[in-house]
Design an enzyme around this catalytic site. Sequence first.
Site, PDB file in Angstrom:
ATOM      1  N   ASP A 103       0.802  -1.226   0.000  1.00  0.00           N
ATOM      2  CA  ASP A 103       0.000   0.000   0.000  1.00  0.00           C
ATOM      3  C   ASP A 103       0.836   1.278   0.000  1.00  0.00           C
ATOM      4  O   ASP A 103       0.600   2.188   0.799  1.00  0.00           O
ATOM      5  CB  ASP A 103      -0.904   0.029   1.249  1.00  0.00           C
ATOM      6  CG  ASP A 103      -2.229  -0.636   0.963  1.00  0.00           C
ATOM      7  OD1 ASP A 103      -2.625  -0.671  -0.219  1.00  0.00           O
ATOM      8  OD2 ASP A 103      -2.847  -1.132   1.921  1.00  0.00           O
ATOM      9  N   LYS A 110      12.563   1.182 -12.364  1.00  0.00           N
ATOM     10  CA  LYS A 110      13.886   0.698 -11.942  1.00  0.00           C
ATOM     11  C   LYS A 110      14.917   1.219 -12.916  1.00  0.00           C
ATOM     12  O   LYS A 110      14.613   1.443 -14.094  1.00  0.00           O
ATOM     13  CB  LYS A 110      13.923  -0.836 -11.952  1.00  0.00           C
ATOM     14  CG  LYS A 110      15.009  -1.384 -11.056  1.00  0.00           C
ATOM     15  CD  LYS A 110      14.573  -1.403  -9.613  1.00  0.00           C
ATOM     16  CE  LYS A 110      15.622  -1.937  -8.680  1.00  0.00           C
ATOM     17  NZ  LYS A 110      15.057  -2.214  -7.344  1.00  0.00           N
ATOM     18  N   SER A 367      11.351   4.671   2.009  1.00  0.00           N
ATOM     19  CA  SER A 367      11.543   5.700   0.974  1.00  0.00           C
ATOM     20  C   SER A 367      10.293   6.574   0.855  1.00  0.00           C
ATOM     21  O   SER A 367      10.379   7.783   0.654  1.00  0.00           O
ATOM     22  CB  SER A 367      11.806   5.058  -0.387  1.00  0.00           C
ATOM     23  OG  SER A 367      13.168   4.771  -0.533  1.00  0.00           O
TER      24      SER A 367
HETATM   25  P1  NAD Z   1      24.570  -4.542  -2.080  1.00  0.00           P
HETATM   26  O1  NAD Z   1      25.332  -4.210  -3.295  1.00  0.00           O
HETATM   27  O2  NAD Z   1      24.650  -3.661  -0.892  1.00  0.00           O
HETATM   28  O3  NAD Z   1      24.949  -6.008  -1.573  1.00  0.00           O
HETATM   29  C1  NAD Z   1      24.920  -7.140  -2.383  1.00  0.00           C
HETATM   30  C2  NAD Z   1      25.870  -8.149  -1.758  1.00  0.00           C
HETATM   31  O4  NAD Z   1      25.773  -9.387  -2.452  1.00  0.00           O
HETATM   32  C3  NAD Z   1      27.324  -7.689  -1.838  1.00  0.00           C
HETATM   33  O5  NAD Z   1      27.945  -7.869  -0.573  1.00  0.00           O
HETATM   34  C4  NAD Z   1      27.919  -8.614  -2.897  1.00  0.00           C
HETATM   35  O6  NAD Z   1      29.308  -8.877  -2.687  1.00  0.00           O
HETATM   36  C5  NAD Z   1      27.078  -9.853  -2.728  1.00  0.00           C
HETATM   37  N1  NAD Z   1      27.035 -10.684  -3.933  1.00  0.00           N
HETATM   38  C6  NAD Z   1      26.974 -10.284  -5.220  1.00  0.00           C
HETATM   39  N2  NAD Z   1      26.972 -11.349  -6.029  1.00  0.00           N
HETATM   40  C7  NAD Z   1      27.013 -12.440  -5.231  1.00  0.00           C
HETATM   41  C8  NAD Z   1      27.032 -13.827  -5.471  1.00  0.00           C
HETATM   42  N3  NAD Z   1      27.002 -14.318  -6.706  1.00  0.00           N
HETATM   43  N4  NAD Z   1      27.084 -14.660  -4.411  1.00  0.00           N
HETATM   44  C9  NAD Z   1      27.115 -14.191  -3.162  1.00  0.00           C
HETATM   45  N5  NAD Z   1      27.102 -12.878  -2.860  1.00  0.00           N
HETATM   46  C10 NAD Z   1      27.056 -12.018  -3.893  1.00  0.00           C
HETATM   47  O7  NAD Z   1      23.064  -4.744  -2.573  1.00  0.00           O
HETATM   48  P2  NAD Z   1      21.740  -4.670  -1.693  1.00  0.00           P
HETATM   49  O8  NAD Z   1      21.233  -3.296  -1.745  1.00  0.00           O
HETATM   50  O9  NAD Z   1      21.979  -5.356  -0.389  1.00  0.00           O
HETATM   51  O10 NAD Z   1      20.767  -5.544  -2.601  1.00  0.00           O
HETATM   52  C11 NAD Z   1      20.744  -6.974  -2.524  1.00  0.00           C
HETATM   53  C12 NAD Z   1      19.457  -7.472  -3.155  1.00  0.00           C
HETATM   54  O11 NAD Z   1      18.342  -6.898  -2.450  1.00  0.00           O
HETATM   55  C13 NAD Z   1      19.238  -7.102  -4.617  1.00  0.00           C
HETATM   56  O12 NAD Z   1      18.511  -8.130  -5.243  1.00  0.00           O
HETATM   57  C14 NAD Z   1      18.391  -5.848  -4.541  1.00  0.00           C
HETATM   58  O13 NAD Z   1      17.643  -5.623  -5.723  1.00  0.00           O
HETATM   59  C15 NAD Z   1      17.508  -6.210  -3.366  1.00  0.00           C
HETATM   60  N6  NAD Z   1      16.878  -5.044  -2.700  1.00  0.00           N
HETATM   61  C16 NAD Z   1      17.620  -4.025  -2.194  1.00  0.00           C
HETATM   62  C17 NAD Z   1      16.990  -2.969  -1.552  1.00  0.00           C
HETATM   63  C18 NAD Z   1      17.753  -1.837  -0.902  1.00  0.00           C
HETATM   64  O14 NAD Z   1      17.112  -1.015  -0.227  1.00  0.00           O
HETATM   65  N7  NAD Z   1      19.055  -1.750  -1.026  1.00  0.00           N
HETATM   66  C19 NAD Z   1      15.595  -2.948  -1.457  1.00  0.00           C
HETATM   67  C20 NAD Z   1      14.864  -4.025  -1.968  1.00  0.00           C
HETATM   68  C21 NAD Z   1      15.519  -5.068  -2.586  1.00  0.00           C
END
Ligand code: NAD
Length: 474
Positions: A103, A110, A367
């Site tokens: 909601d 993106k 956000s």
């Molecule tokens: P981030 O870049 O802060 O962290 C990602 C982590 O995953 C890094 O530490 C990286 O080294 C690790 N990583 C990358 N490839 C990997 C692999 N093959 N195996 C193991 N580890 C690996 O990113 P984030 O913001 O934490 O985002 C992570 C996920 O969460 C993404 O799918 C993103 O779309 C989703 N997400 C993020 C947010 C946000 O607020 N940042 C919100 C919703 C969803």
Amino acid sequence: MESGLKERNKSFKGSVDRMFEVAAATMELEPGLADQIQTCNSVFQVSFPVYIRGEFRVFTGWRAVHSEHFLPVKGGIRYAPIADQDEVEALAALMTYKCAIVDVPYGGSKGALQIDPRDYDAAELELITRNFTMELTKKGYISPSLNVPAPDMGTGAREMGWIADAYRALYPNDINAIACVTGKPVHMSGIRGRNEATGRGVQYALREFFRHSEDVQRAGMDGDLEGKRVIIQGLGNVGYHAAKFLSEEDGVRVVAVIEREGAVVCEDELDIEELAAYRREKGGGQGFRDSEFVEDGSLLLEADCDILIPAAIESVITTENAERIQARLIAEAANGPTTFEADEILRDRGKVVIPDAYLNAGGVIVSYFEWIKNLSHIRFGRMDRRIDELRGQRIVEAIETAVGKPLPETQRHDLVRGADELDLVRSGLDDTMRQAYNEMREVFLSHDKVHDLRTAAYVVAIEKIAQSYREMVY
Ligand code: NAD
């Protein structure tokens, strides 16, 4: 046709589309409405040069707008070497569904830049980010009223600060310019609790799941979060905060952390704060105290545990490993960690999946709070905190007078304290995650054709978006 379908199913967007279609097929929608909801409205691709290290380097980025049934549209910008249009469109669609599930009155969007941020220093990244912002802004893909980005993989508060500053320079007369992006540093009109928000939301969602003993039993577990064995993939923004909060505040035991370089495993329990500091210092987890290091980290996705939390990238649970996943509950903190086919395998095997479009919504929820704060130009709690304190003080005095003795100091402190911005953000996040879980659960329990929480989440989203379209007058 056959091979075309196979190809489509392999893509991230193909997976998201098929999950949508399964849910839409359980509903009675007006002809064509599901197509309209599912279609990505527009995608902008841009290549631009930046002069770095004595040469022109060309960067390519995208911003997809999936649905404008609400404006602005909202969604992160990721920096990743493997970013492409299919991924951006899939993530934009997920944003539309996510906002509807929790909601939050936004359409989905993106963005991505095809770049490995580890290849550049801060000054270079700033230059690249400011140029990308100019390109997106010129075409209307950044604006406080139309399209508001946020952090995602490879970006954080620092990049959002650069975006806000670049936008503000272009529109100095716009009093709401700072609301053009969220996830900014707190000192730049960001909001307290945004950095931790997605991981915090994962914690609140898991707490809500464990409040429903039938749901816990369906996943083959009992009790609460205390002592549950957790494996987490990705120790970035989302994974680090989720693992930290769940272990420090709910007593889960994180027994393995899977990262790019491999997995750090400790049957007893890993200290997340120490491991994160160790990785920062050494550049990896190998050699961390009392742990075993497994070079092929992805093997740990299949290891025995109660809860598996993929929190890194998409498509890590596939037909290759879904049959061997041992976790009882899969909590999708990352976007799209499970492919469509793998999801079917998990369901057939009785595994419970808490879907990404719900579980990682904490970021967009906070956000939304930040955007409202920016538009109202006042910090939450600023007007009422002292009055709350005064009211608390009076209640304490009344109780003390009635019982004839002073209250213990901790009780007194809790009753007198007025809520500050962080308290309010956490309260709003917790409330939203709880409500959304119960809405999704209700659909799961009451619809004969809905057999898992993901389909239920999509049904909730589609119904709300369909309602918006029905109310639109063209
Ligand atoms: P981030 O870049 O802060 O962290 C990602 C982590 O995953 C890094 O530490 C990286 O080294 C690790 N990583 C990358 N490839 C990997 C692999 N093959 N195996 C193991 N580890 C690996 O990113 P984030 O913001 O934490 O985002 C992570 C996920 O969460 C993404 O799918 C993103 O779309 C989703 N997400 C993020 C947010 C946000 O607020 N940042 C919100 C919703 C969803």
